[in-house]
Design an enzyme around this catalytic site. Structure first.
Site, short mmCIF file in Angstrom:
data_model
loop_
_atom_site.label_atom_id
_atom_site.label_comp_id
_atom_site.label_asym_id
_atom_site.label_seq_id
_atom_site.Cartn_x
_atom_site.Cartn_y
_atom_site.Cartn_z
N LYS A 59 0.84 -1.20 0.00
CA LYS A 59 0.00 0.00 0.00
C LYS A 59 0.87 1.24 0.00
O LYS A 59 0.66 2.17 -0.79
CB LYS A 59 -0.91 -0.04 1.23
CG LYS A 59 -2.08 0.90 1.17
CD LYS A 59 -2.99 0.72 2.40
CE LYS A 59 -3.72 -0.61 2.36
NZ LYS A 59 -4.35 -0.96 3.65
N ARG A 79 -3.21 2.99 8.56
CA ARG A 79 -3.54 1.72 7.92
C ARG A 79 -2.29 0.87 7.75
O ARG A 79 -1.21 1.40 7.49
CB ARG A 79 -4.18 1.96 6.54
CG ARG A 79 -5.37 2.88 6.63
CD ARG A 79 -5.80 3.32 5.24
NE ARG A 79 -6.76 2.40 4.66
CZ ARG A 79 -7.26 2.55 3.44
NH1 ARG A 79 -6.86 3.54 2.67
NH2 ARG A 79 -8.14 1.69 2.99
N GLY A 97 -8.07 -7.78 4.24
CA GLY A 97 -8.91 -8.12 5.36
C GLY A 97 -8.16 -8.58 6.59
O GLY A 97 -8.73 -8.77 7.65
N MET A 125 -5.45 -7.00 8.02
CA MET A 125 -4.88 -5.97 8.87
C MET A 125 -5.95 -4.93 9.17
O MET A 125 -7.01 -4.91 8.57
CB MET A 125 -3.68 -5.33 8.17
CG MET A 125 -2.67 -6.35 7.68
SD MET A 125 -2.01 -7.38 9.03
CE MET A 125 -1.17 -6.13 9.96
N ARG A 128 -3.89 -1.41 -6.18
CA ARG A 128 -3.09 -2.64 -6.14
C ARG A 128 -3.53 -3.52 -7.31
O ARG A 128 -4.61 -3.30 -7.87
CB ARG A 128 -3.28 -3.38 -4.82
CG ARG A 128 -4.72 -3.74 -4.57
CD ARG A 128 -4.91 -4.29 -3.16
NE ARG A 128 -6.35 -4.51 -2.92
CZ ARG A 128 -6.88 -4.67 -1.73
NH1 ARG A 128 -6.13 -4.61 -0.66
NH2 ARG A 128 -8.17 -4.88 -1.58
N HIS A 143 -9.82 -30.12 8.40
CA HIS A 143 -9.07 -31.28 7.96
C HIS A 143 -9.53 -31.76 6.59
O HIS A 143 -8.72 -31.96 5.67
CB HIS A 143 -9.22 -32.40 8.99
CG HIS A 143 -8.52 -33.67 8.62
ND1 HIS A 143 -9.16 -34.72 8.01
CD2 HIS A 143 -7.22 -34.03 8.74
CE1 HIS A 143 -8.29 -35.68 7.78
NE2 HIS A 143 -7.10 -35.29 8.23
N GLU A 147 14.61 -43.44 -7.60
CA GLU A 147 13.55 -43.22 -6.61
C GLU A 147 13.96 -43.64 -5.20
O GLU A 147 13.15 -43.60 -4.29
CB GLU A 147 12.26 -43.94 -7.03
CG GLU A 147 12.44 -45.39 -7.40
CD GLU A 147 11.16 -46.02 -7.94
OE1 GLU A 147 10.05 -45.53 -7.64
OE2 GLU A 147 11.27 -47.03 -8.66
N SER A 170 14.56 -41.43 -14.76
CA SER A 170 13.28 -40.77 -14.49
C SER A 170 13.14 -40.71 -12.98
O SER A 170 13.11 -41.74 -12.31
CB SER A 170 12.14 -41.57 -15.10
OG SER A 170 10.92 -40.96 -14.80
N GLY A 213 11.50 -40.74 -9.74
CA GLY A 213 10.22 -41.11 -9.16
C GLY A 213 10.13 -40.37 -7.84
O GLY A 213 10.52 -40.89 -6.81
N CYS A 255 8.80 -38.27 -13.07
CA CYS A 255 7.49 -38.85 -13.34
C CYS A 255 6.68 -39.05 -12.07
O CYS A 255 5.69 -39.76 -12.06
CB CYS A 255 7.62 -40.17 -14.10
SG CYS A 255 8.42 -41.47 -13.13
N TYR A 294 12.53 -33.30 -19.22
CA TYR A 294 11.08 -33.34 -19.32
C TYR A 294 10.44 -33.56 -17.96
O TYR A 294 11.10 -33.98 -17.00
CB TYR A 294 10.62 -34.45 -20.29
CG TYR A 294 10.87 -35.85 -19.78
CD1 TYR A 294 9.91 -36.50 -19.01
CD2 TYR A 294 12.07 -36.51 -20.04
CE1 TYR A 294 10.14 -37.78 -18.52
CE2 TYR A 294 12.31 -37.78 -19.56
CZ TYR A 294 11.34 -38.41 -18.80
OH TYR A 294 11.56 -39.66 -18.30
#
Lengths: 903, 903
Positions: A37, A107, A116, A118, A351, A467, A764, A783, A785, A851, A871
C-alpha cells in the site's frame, strides 16, 4: 586514543536508521520496505494522481519492533514527529489543534497483499475539544460527531480490544430510539450522545479512558498495526497462502479526506476490468455520503459503479481516466479505493486486482492485444495453480437442478457418488470400483483412507481450513465443507436436509467450486478451454525448454494425454494391467506357483494379454516415446489381505466348515503370511522382484518387443523405452539389462527386426541418486520417481504421514509445504541436482525427467527447469498446467517480471 | 610420408608386451603382476635361497586371455619359448629330450593367496619316450614311471577333466593286486602297467590321447591354469573372501626337483611359528620319498617336522636357518613348501602363514619384542574381524563333557538353549525372553525371524555357505551346520542322535567355533584377554584418533562397556526402559489415554521410573558423556499385535463370551488399528511422536535433568547429552529443542543448578544428511544412525530385505557386501561425508559420531576414520574390536604396510 597502533578504530556512531518516508520520497523504495500500500501511494503521488498526502513507516521498523519484543526502535517516534510536522504544513492544519484539527488515517500495508487481515483506523486526531472545533469549522456537527464516534469505535475495537458487538448494540439502540434504518440518518444530538456512550463502553471494557491526546492515539495505533501482524487471523492467512512470517508490515499515516460530508461525497472500490470474466469495463461499487468501511461492512447496499455513468457522468469519466492511467502505469488490472470529498476525487489505494482464473487468462491475452504487455509477461501473469481450477469438471450449467444445500467451496471440482458414512466402508467400496461420496460431520486423520477412496467429500462442520478441506485440496479431490444444513445421523447412516432423508447408498452430487450439494446424479461437464487459454498455451510452448509427457497406463489415457499436448508417455505402469479382474487369477497362479514350470505357465497366459496392452498404448502414442515401467508393486498386493484371511480362517476353524476349504484357505494364509512384509514400501518389489524372479521381467520385455515388432510390421512407429524401477545399485540394473537385451535378441531373431530400445531406470531411492555416476554407465535415461524419493529421503511413507502427523506438521509450520505436493528442493531437490550432474558427466546425452506426481505441480516444474531436466511427466489432466508452468519457468529464468507490481 | 604437414605421425609399431619373467628378473615386479607365488619365488631367488630355476607368466597375460575370450595374447608363447630355452641352458637338460628330459612343474599363483583353489601339474615334459630315458638315466624305472603316472593323473584331472576317481580306482586296484598299502610300494612294472591303464582312461574319458608333445602339454597346462581362475570353487572362494574377480592369476613354470627319488628325498610344509598358538617354533610336516601332493592328499601320514631335529639334524638346522632368513626378510611368519632331492634342500614356495586369531596376536607382539617389526606394523598384522572371534563365549575347556555330535563350525561362539523346531515358535519364545536353539534340517529366508530370536542355530544339512551359516555369521550368532548325525523329525518335533532322542524344549549346547553339539546345559566361559591382546589394545589406543563409545541402555551394560574401555555412551535407548513388564501397563495407559489429563497421569508414573533409570546409567558412566536418545519406536510396538487381537475378537464374537470383555477387546482393536501403519519404519515415530505428543519428550527431558541434578548434588559427575531421533527437517529439531530447554529452565529453577547439556540429533534419514548445514544450526552434535540411514538410502528395510532377497543379492554379487554389516561407502558414506562437511562449515566444533551397528565393524570404522568422525559407538562387546580397528585405521591412513607381504 592513539592511532599509532594497529588497534581497530572505534566504530563511528551509526547514523540513526531511516524508518519513515513521506509519500513523495518513497517512489522506488519498493514494497518490501514500504509494504504494498505504501509503495503504491508513493508511486501514485509521483505520477501526479490525486492522493491525500501522508507518510509510511517501514516494514523494517515493524521487524525491529517485533525483534525487540514489542519496543519501538530508537528514533522512530522522532521521525514520525518530523513527518507529521511536514504534513501539517502541507495541509495547513495542526494535529491536535482544538479548532482546525488535522485528522489522519492509520492503515497497515504488508509487502504481500493480505486483504482483510490488517486493521484500519480513520479520523485519528479527534478528541472532546477538536470535535467541537471541527463542528464549528464545517458547520456540520452531525459530520463531526459521526467522525468522532467512528474513531472511538475503531480505536476501541482495534487498539483497546473492546468487543465490537458492544458498539454495534449501542448503535442499534440509537437507531431504534430514533426510528431510523441507517447510521447516517442519526441526528447530531444522537451522535453526540453515542460518543458519550462509546467512551463509557471503552472505560468499562478496556479499564481506561479513550485517550484524548492525539499523539498518544497515533502511537497506540502504530503499535496496534505492528501487533496485528501476529494476530491469529493474519497467521492463519499467511499459513494458507504460504507467506513468510518475517516480512513485517508497513504503517501508512495519511491526511483524512471525507466521503461522509454530504450527498456530493462518497466512497467506492473499483476494478479496472471485470475481475470475474476479465471483460474490459469498470467494475465496482460506490456508496454516497459514507466513509470507506461502510462499503465493506455491508450496512447499506452500495450501487454498482456503472450507474455513475448516468448519475455522475463527470465523476465516471474521471474514474475511467484514472483507471487507464493506472493500467498504463502498472500494466496490470488494478483494484482501487477512492473517496469523493465534496465533489473532489481522491485515490486512497491501488493494487493489482485479484481475479478469477478465467479473468486472469482473458486479461493477460487482452493486454497483449492492447500492447500493454508482451507475451512473456502475459504468461507470467497467469498462475498455473489457479488455472488448474479451470480444468475441473463442473455441474452442467444447462441442467435444471436446484441445490439441496450450500456449503463452503472447499476444494474445486464436481463429483457424483453413493453416500457412505464410514471411511473403512468407503475404502472397501472404492476398491471395488464404486463411485462414492464420503459424508461425515467432520473428518480426522483416521478417515484418510476413506477420502483417498472417495470421489469427493462432504462435511457438515468445519471451514476452508478444516481437515477435510485441506486434505481434499491436497489430493485434488472435490470437497464441500461446513454444509450446516445437513443433519447427519451416523448411527442410522442417514442425513436429513430440507425435510428429505438421504440414506447410505443414495446418490448425490457435490460441486466443490461453488459449495453446492445436489440430490441424485447431476450431469457434469468436462471443462472447456477458451481461445485465450489456447493462445497462452501456444506462447508457453514457444517459451518452454522442458518437454511435457504424461503418465498413462491405457490407450484411452494415452489418447487424452495426446489431445492435451503430451509429447509422449513418461510413465506407463504395467501393474495396472495385472489388476484387471480377468487377469488377477493368472497373476495369482503365477505368485502361488510352487515350481518354475507352474510359474511359467501362468506367465505365458499373462504374456498374451500384456502384449496386446502394449500394442494398444504404443499405437495410441505412435511416433512418440512410451516409457514402460516393469512390474513394481510387491506381490502380496495381488492377493487377499492378511487380515481378511486371518478372520476367515479363524471363523472356519471355529464353525467347523468344509475341511477342504479350510485347508485351502490356510494354505493361502500361509503364503500370504510368507509374502507379508513389515514395511512393504521398503520390501520385495520393483527390480528386486525382477532379480529374484527374472521370468516376470523377461515375460514383460518379450511382450514389449513383440508388440513393437507387430506394430512396426503394420507401419506403426512404436517407440517403447524400458524403465526398471527401484534400482539402488548399478549391478541391479546391469543384471536386468543383460537379461532384457537377451530377450530382445531372441525376438529380433524371431522377427528379423532391429528392436533396440532405450533402457533406463527410475531414480527413486536416495542411493540411486547418490551413485548416479555409476548407474548412468548402464542407464540411457533417468526418471526421478519423486513420490518414492520423497518418502525415502524424508524417511516417512506418504500414507502414514498423511494419516498421522503431516497435517499437524503443516499446521505448526514444521514443514513449509506438503513435500508430496510440492517438491522439497533442499533435500529431494539436492539429490536430483547431484544425480543430474553426476549422470551427465558420465553420459552427456543422458535423458533426464521426472514422473512423480510433482511433475504436474507448477512450483516443482519450475524446480525441474532450473535443475536442467529434459522433461516432466504428469497425469494427462495436468498436462496443460505443466505446459504453462514449464513456459513460465523458462521465462522466470530469463529474469522477466514476476507478475503484478511496480511495472 | 611427408613431415612437412601437421598430420599426426603414424603410430610407431608398439613393442610386444612382456608377459613372462625369469625368476631372477622378477624381484620387485610385485605380486599384482606375478602373483604371490611368482613374486616370492623371484624374491627368494634374489636373496640367494635355494630355489629351482623357472619363470612366471604374468597375471596380465591371464587377464588378456580372459578378455579375449580364451585366446592367448600375441607373443605369449614366443616369450615362453625363450624363457624355456634359458631354463634348458641353466639346468643343462632339454625340454622333450628323449634321453635327459627337462621336467617342469606348472602352478598357478594369484596376487591374493587362494589356497587349494588353483591347480598344479608336476613332471610336465614326460612322454612315452622320455620316461624310458629318465629310467635309464636314473637307473630307477620305478621313479620314472611313478613320475609319469603322476603326470598323466594330474594332467588328466586338471586339463582334460577326467574324473579323478577313475585314476584312484585304478591305483587302488593296482595296490590290491600287489597287496601293498602305499603307492610308493608299487614296483616299476606295476607302475608301467598303470601308465598304460591311465592313458586308456584318458582316451575313454577325454576322447583323446594324452598328448605326447611336451610343448602341447605345456600350452594346455597354461591354458588350464588360466581357465581355473574362473572355476566354480575359485569363484566361491573369492566371493566368501571378498576378493575381486578381475585380478587374474600368474603361472609359474619351474624346473622339477624330486622328493620321490628315495629315502634321502622327501617333501614338506613348514610354518616358521606355530600357526595355532603363535609360539616361536618350527611347525609342520615332512614326508620322506614323496612328491608334494602326497602330503596334501593325506594318503600317507606325514611326520611332525619337530622329529627331524633328531632324525635329520642337519636338515633341521638348515630349515631353521631358512626360517630365520625368511622371517628377517619378510618380517612375518612364513608358510614354506620345500623338497629334499637326494639330500639337497629346495624351497618351492613361501608366503605369509595363515594363523588363528590368538596366534596373530601373539606373533605380532613377539615380533615387536624381537625387533622385527614396529608397533604400528604389529597392529596392522591383526585383523579386527578375526580377533573378534577371541571374544566369543566358548565351552568351558575344564567341563568334562562329551559332544553328542560334530557339525561344521559355521559361526563362532557357544550358545545354550531349549530346542525349538519352528521359526514362529522361536520368535514367540524369544520374545518372552527364553533362551532357545533353533534346530532345522536347513533354514530358508522364511526362518529369519526365528534365527533372530534364537541364541543359536543348528542344522543337519548345508555347508559353511548355507543359508543358516551365512545368516548366523551376519548376525554374529553361534551356528553349527551340516550336523548330519542328527535325524530330525519335524512332525514329531524331535531329533535322534547316537541312539538318544531330544524333544522340543530339551536343553542343548552348541559350539559354533568347533562345530560340537552337546546335550544339556554345558558351562560356558567368557572370553579372556591375553596379555598380548591388552598390549595391542594399548598401542591401538595410542594410535587412534576416533573415540570409542558404547551403545548401552542399562547400568550393567554401561559398567561392562567401561571395563572394555568405552569412553562414554554414544546411544542410550530409552524405549527399552518402557518395555519392562512393570512399566508396560503405565505405557499402555499413556497410549490409550483419551484426554491430555489421563495421558499426563500415566506419564507422571513413568517419569519416576525414567528418572531412576537415568540416575543409574549416568552414575555408572560418571565423568563420561551419556547420549540419551528420546523415545523412538512407534507406539503400537507397546500394544498387543493387530493379528492376535483380530483372531481374539473374531473368536469372542463367534463363541459369544463375556460381552464386556468383547467390548474391551474391540475397543483395543480399534485403537491398535488406528495406530497401525502400512510402513511403521517410515511412520509415526521418533521426533514425529515427540512433536505430536510433546508431553512424552518433556517427561523424558524432565527425568534427565532431575536425575542429573540429584547426582550432581551427591557429587557425581553426570554428563547427559540429549539426542532427538529421526529428524528430517531442522524445524522438527528447533521445535523440540525449544521445549526441552524450557523444561531445563524449569528444573534449574527447582534446583538452582546450571543444567545446560548438549542437545543434538541422529542423522538417520537422507534428508537430514542433505540439509545438515541447516540442522547444525540447531544441533550441537550429529550421531549417524546408520541402520536406518542404510534402510532409507537403499529404500529397503532390513527385516524385509534379509527375509526376502538380500541373501540372493549377496550370492549373485549384486551387492558386494551386506550393507547392514559393512557400511556402504558409495551411497550411505557419501551422505555422511556431505553431512560432516556441511555441518562443520556451519558449526566448526560440531561433534560427529556414528551409533549404528556399523560402529563395531572394522571396515566401517576405517570409513568413519577417513570421513573425519569424532567417535564410533558400538555394543559393549564390540568396544575392544572398535579400539583395535580405530587404531589400525589411523595407521593405514599413515600409509604403513598393509600386513603380510614384501617387507
Amino acid at each position: 586514543m592513539s592511532t599509532g597502533t594497529a588497534e581497530p578504530a572505534a566504530q563511528p556512531q551509526a547514523a540513526p536508521r531511516r524508518w519513515v518516508y513521506f509519500f513523495d520520497e518513497g517512489a522506488g523504495a519498493g514494497r518490501a520496505l514500504l509494504g504494498g500500500k505504501g509503495a503504491n501511494l508513493a508511486e501514485m503521488t509521483r505520477i501526479g494522481l490525486p492522493v491525500p498526502p501522508g507518510f509510511t513507516i517501514t516494514t523494517e521498523a515493524c521487524k525491529a519492533y517485533q525483534a525487540a519484543g514489542g519496543v519501538f526502535p530508537p528514533g522512530l517516534m522522532e521521525q514520525v514527529e518530523q513527518q507529521l510536522a511536514r504534513l501539517e504544513r502541507e495541509i495547513g492544519r495542526r494535529f491536535g489543534d482544538p479548532e482546525r484539527p488535522l485528522l489522519v488515517s492509520v492503515r497497515s500495508g504488508a509487502p504481500v497483499s493480505m486483504p482483510g487481515m490488517m486493521d484500519t483506523i480513520l479520523n485519528l486526531g479527534l478528541n472532546d475539544q477538536a470535535v467541537q472545533g471541527l463542528a464549528r469549522e464545517t458547520g456540520d456537527p452531525r459530520f463531526a460527531f459521526d467522525c468522532y464516534r467512528r474513531l472511538i469505535q475503531m480505536f476501541g475495537d482495534v487498539v483497546l480490544r473492546v468487543p465490537a458487538a458492544r458498539f454495534e448494540h449501542a448503535l442499534e439502540a440509537a437507531r431504534q430510539r430514533r426510528g431510523v434504518r441507517f447510521d447516517h440518518e442519526l441526528p447530531a444530538e444522537e451522535l453526540e450522545r453515542l460518543v458519550a456512550t462509546f467512551k463509557e463502553i471503552v472505560r468499562q471494557e478496556a479499564g481506561r479512558d479513550f485517550p484524548q491526546d492525539p499523539r498518544a492515539q497515533l502511537e497506540l495505533a502504530i503499535r496496534a498495526v505492528f501487533d496485528s501482524w501476529n494476530n491469529e487471523r493474519a497467521k492463519v492467512y499467511r499459513r494458507i497462502h504460504k507467506i513468510p512470517d518475517d516480512l513485517g508490515t508497513g504503517v501508512n499515516v495519511q491526511a483524512m479526506v471525507f466521503g461522509n460530508t454530504g450527498p456530493d461525497s462518497g466512497t467506492g472500490v473499483m476494478f479496472t476490468r471485470n475481475p470475474s470474466t476479465g471483460a474490459r469495463e469498470l467494475y465496482g461499487e460506490y456508496l454516497p455520503n459514507a466513509q470507506g468501511e461502510d462499503v465493506v461492512a455491508g450496512i447499506r447496499t452500495p450501487e454498482p459503479i456503472a450507474r455513475l455513468k448516468e448519475q455522475r457522468p463527470a465523476l465516471y469519466r474521471q474514474l475511467e481516466q484514472v483507471a487507464e492511467r493506472l493500467e498504463r502505469h502498472y500494466r496490470d488490472m488494478q483494484d482501487i479505493e477512492f473517496t469523493v470529498d465534496r465533489g473532489r476525487l481522491f485515490l486512497l489505494q491501488t493494487r493489482s486486482g485479484k481475479r478469477t482464473a478465467a479473468a486472469a487468462v482473458r486479461i493477460a491475452c487482452d493486454m497483449v492485444q492492447e500492447g500493454l504487455i508482451d507475451r512473456q509477461t502475459a504468461l507470467l501473469r497467469v498462475d498455473p495453480d489457479q488455472v488448474a481450477r479451470l480444468l475441473h469438471k463442473h455441474v452442467d450449467p444447462n441442467a435444471a437442478v436446484e441445490p439441496l444445500a450450500q456449503g463452503l467451496p472447499a476444494s474445486p471440482g464436481a463429483a457424483v457418488g453413493a453416500i457412505v458414512f464410514d471411511a473403512d466402508e468407503a475404502e472397501r467400496l472404492g476398491r471395488d470400483g464404486q463411485a462414492i461420496i464420503l459424508v461425515r460431520p467432520e473428518t480426522t486423520p483416521d478417515d484418510i483412507h476413506g477420502i483417498v477412496a472417495a470421489q469427493g467429500v462432504l462435511t457438515s462442520r468445519g471451514g476452508m481450513t478444516s481437515h477435510a478441506a485441506v486434505v481434499a485440496r491436497g489430493m485434488g479431490k472435490p470437497a464441500v465443507c461446513g454444509c450446516e444444513a445437513l443433519r447427519i445421523d451416523l448411527e442410522r447412516e442417514e442425513f436429513q436436509v430440507g425435510g428429505r432423508v438421504f440414506r447410505k447408498g443414495d446418490m448425490i452430487t457435490i460441486d466443490g467450486a461453488t459449495g453446492r450439494v445436489f440430490a441424485g446424479q447431476v450431469p457434469l461437464v468436462e471443462p472447456e478451454l477458451s481461445p485465450e487459454f489456447r493462445q497462452l498455451l501456444e506462447w508457453a510452448d514457444a517459451a518452454r525448454r522442458l518437454g511435457v509427457l504424461a503418465n498413462a497406463d491405457t490407450p484411452e489415457d494415452a489418447r487424452r494425454a495426446r489431445e492435451f499436448g503430451a509429447e509422449g508417455i513418461g510413465l506407463c505402469r504395467t501393474e495396472h494391467m495385472f489388476m484387471g479382474p480377468e487377469r488377477l487369477p493368472a497373476v495369482q497362479r503365477m505368485i502361488l506357483a510352487e515350481t518354475r514350470e507352474e510359474r511359467e505357465a501362468a506367465l505365458a497366459e499373462l504374456a498374451v494379454m500384456q502384449q496386446s496392452d502394449f500394442e494398444g498404448i504404443l499405437e495410441a502414442m505412435a511416433g512418440l516415446p512410451v516409457t514402460i515401467r516393469l512390474l513394481d508393486p510387491p506381490l502380496h498386493e495381488f492377493l487377499p489381505s492378511l487380515e481378511e484371511l486371518l478372520v476367515e480362517v479363524t471363523r472356519l476353524e471355529l464353525e467347523g466348515g468344509d475341511p477342504a476349504r479350510l485347508e485351502e484357505r490356510r494354505e493361502l494364509l500361509r503364503k500370504v503370511r510368507a509374502l507379508n512384509e513389515a514395511n512393504p514400501m521398503l520390501g520385495h518389489r520393483g527390480c528386486r522382484l525382477g532379480i529374484t524372479f527374472p521370468e516376470v521381467y523377461e515375460m514383460q520385455a518379450r511382450a514389449i518387443f513383440r508388440a513393437t515388432a507387430n506394430l512396426r510390421r503394420r507401419g506403426v512407429d512404436a517407440r517403447p523405452e524400458i524403465m526398471i524401477p527401484l534400482v539402488a545399485h548399478v549391478r541391479e540394473l546391469a543384471f536386468l539389462r543383460e537379461r532384457i537385451e537377451a530377450v530382445r535378441r531372441e525376438v529380433e531373431a524371431e522377427t528379423g527386426l532391429d528392436l533396440k530400445v532405450r533402457i533406463g531406470t527410475m531414480i527413486e531411492v536416495p542411493r540411486a541418486a547418490l551413485t548416479a555416476g555409476e548407474i548412468a554407465q548402464v542407464a540411457e535415461f533417468f526418471s526421478f520417481g519423486t513420490n518414492d524419493l520423497t518418502q525415502t529421503t524424508f524417511g516417512f511413507s506418504r500414507d502414514d504421514a498423511e494419516g498421522k502427523f503431516l497435517h499437524h506438521y503443516l499446521a505448526e509450520k514444521i514443514l513449509p509445504e506438503n513435500p508430496f505436493v510440492s517438491l522439497d528442493a533442499a533435500g529431494v531437490g539436492r539429490l536430483i541436482q547431484l544425480a543430474v550432474a553426476d549422470g551427465r558427466r558420465v553420459r552427456p546425452d543422458l535423458k533426464v525427467g521426472i514422473c512423480g506426481e510433482h511433475g504436474g505441480d507448477p512450483a516443482s516444474i519450475a524446480f525441474c527447469h532450473r535443475a536442467g531436466l529434459d522433461y516432466v511427466s504428469c497425469s494427462p489432466f495436468r498436462v496443460l498446467i505443466a505446459r504453462l508452468a514449464a513456459g513460465r519457468a523458462a521465462l522466470e529464468e530469463g529474469g522477466s517480471e514476476g507478475g503484478g507490481g511496480e511495472g
